[in-house]
Design an enzyme around this catalytic site. Structure first.
Site, PDB file in Angstrom:
ATOM      1  N   ASP A 180     -75.462  14.730  19.666  1.00  0.00           N
ATOM      2  CA  ASP A 180     -74.275  14.436  20.477  1.00  0.00           C
ATOM      3  C   ASP A 180     -74.615  13.696  21.770  1.00  0.00           C
ATOM      4  OD1 ASP A 180     -72.297  15.696  18.792  1.00  0.00           O
ATOM      5  OD2 ASP A 180     -73.125  17.620  19.418  1.00  0.00           O
ATOM      6  N   ASP A 181     -75.890  13.514  22.034  1.00  0.00           N
ATOM      7  CA  ASP A 181     -76.319  12.856  23.259  1.00  0.00           C
ATOM      8  C   ASP A 181     -76.059  11.349  23.162  1.00  0.00           C
ATOM      9  OD1 ASP A 181     -78.400  13.355  25.757  1.00  0.00           O
ATOM     10  OD2 ASP A 181     -78.614  11.361  24.872  1.00  0.00           O
ATOM     11  N   TYR A 182     -75.364  10.811  24.164  1.00  0.00           N
ATOM     12  CA  TYR A 182     -75.012   9.385  24.126  1.00  0.00           C
ATOM     13  C   TYR A 182     -76.252   8.504  24.112  1.00  0.00           C
ATOM     14  CZ  TYR A 182     -73.112   4.845  25.476  1.00  0.00           C
ATOM     15  OH  TYR A 182     -72.803   3.514  25.510  1.00  0.00           O
TER      16      TYR A 182
END
Length: 239
Positions: A180-182
């Site tokens: 989920d880390d951009y």
């Protein structure tokens, strides 16, 4: 999207042996294994250079998570100032305990600069710690990644990403992939020549080939955004 493996497995469910913890556990053999299973990642590793991820030791998961709560959505300097004020009121180092947090008036925590939501999250963290949901450091080291995620995300204000950062940068776990880390998604898009960000599920499926060194792959994806020929800037992660 590059071809993905058919099976998607959950977060690592076994505690890695001490000799495999990062960064000490990163060996040339591990880098070769990643390059062999994924030549595109291998080319990125060669371009970025040696693996230099820093693991910061902690006194307790409770203190590390309390700091994470304070730092959410703030610049590093502002967060450090506020956390320093909280510690002055509650106690520094080993004196920063769940009991001390709950004993301190809510008004005092707000006066230190915490928002109402962060004050509530910090107090919930303290309560969960006293209930046994937040493990001691010794116990955390014996727990699998999955167990830690399940326990710690029960705390108000603590999501999976926060726990994943704890696993990687405080406990040195080698097989974490924060899908989920951009910054991870952006780095993957640029490295693999995609036209849009991959969905977390797609990235998780592709990342199966990086086991048991997904933390290493993640670190290189973050670093890919810092390359001189890459106009993107990092959106997540740490050193």
């Amino acid at each position: 999207m590059p071809a993905a493996t058919a099976r998607v497995l959950p977060t690592a469910d076994a505690v890695p042996p001490a000799e495999r913890l990062l960064p000490e556990g990163f060996t040339l053999a591990a880098r070769r294994a990643l390059a062999k299973t994924d030549p595109t990642l291998g080319a990125l590793m060669k371009q970025v250079g040696p693996f230099r991820m820093k693991v910061n030791s902690i006194q307790s998961p409770f203190l590390a998570l309390a700091e994470s709560i304070v730092y959410q959505q703030l610049t590093g300097k502002a967060a450090a100032t506020i956390f320093g004020r909280v510690c002055e009121r509650v106690g520094k180092g080993r004196r920063f305990t769940p009991e001390a947090v709950l004993a301190h008036p809510v008004e005092g925590l707000r006066e230190a600069g915490l928002s109402g939501a962060k004050t509530a999250a910090l107090r919930d963290l303290a309560a969960k710690a006293l209930e046994g949901e937040v493990p001691t450091l010794a116990r955390a080291r014996r727990m699998s990644d999955t167990e830690l995620v399940e326990h710690l995300t029960k705390v108000r204000g603590i999501g999976q990403w926060t726990v994943e950062m704890l696993l990687m940068f405080r406990l040195g776990r080698p097989d974490v992939l924060p899908v989920d880390d951009y910054g991870i998604r952006k780095g993957f898009m640029r490295t693999y020549g995609l036209e849009e960000l991959p969905r977390p599920k797609e990235l998780l499926a592709y990342g199966e080939r990086w086991r048991p060194w997904r933390s290493v792959a993640s670190w290189y994806l973050w670093r890919s955004l810092e390359l001189s020929n890459n106009p993107a800037s990092p959106g997540g992660g740490r050193a």
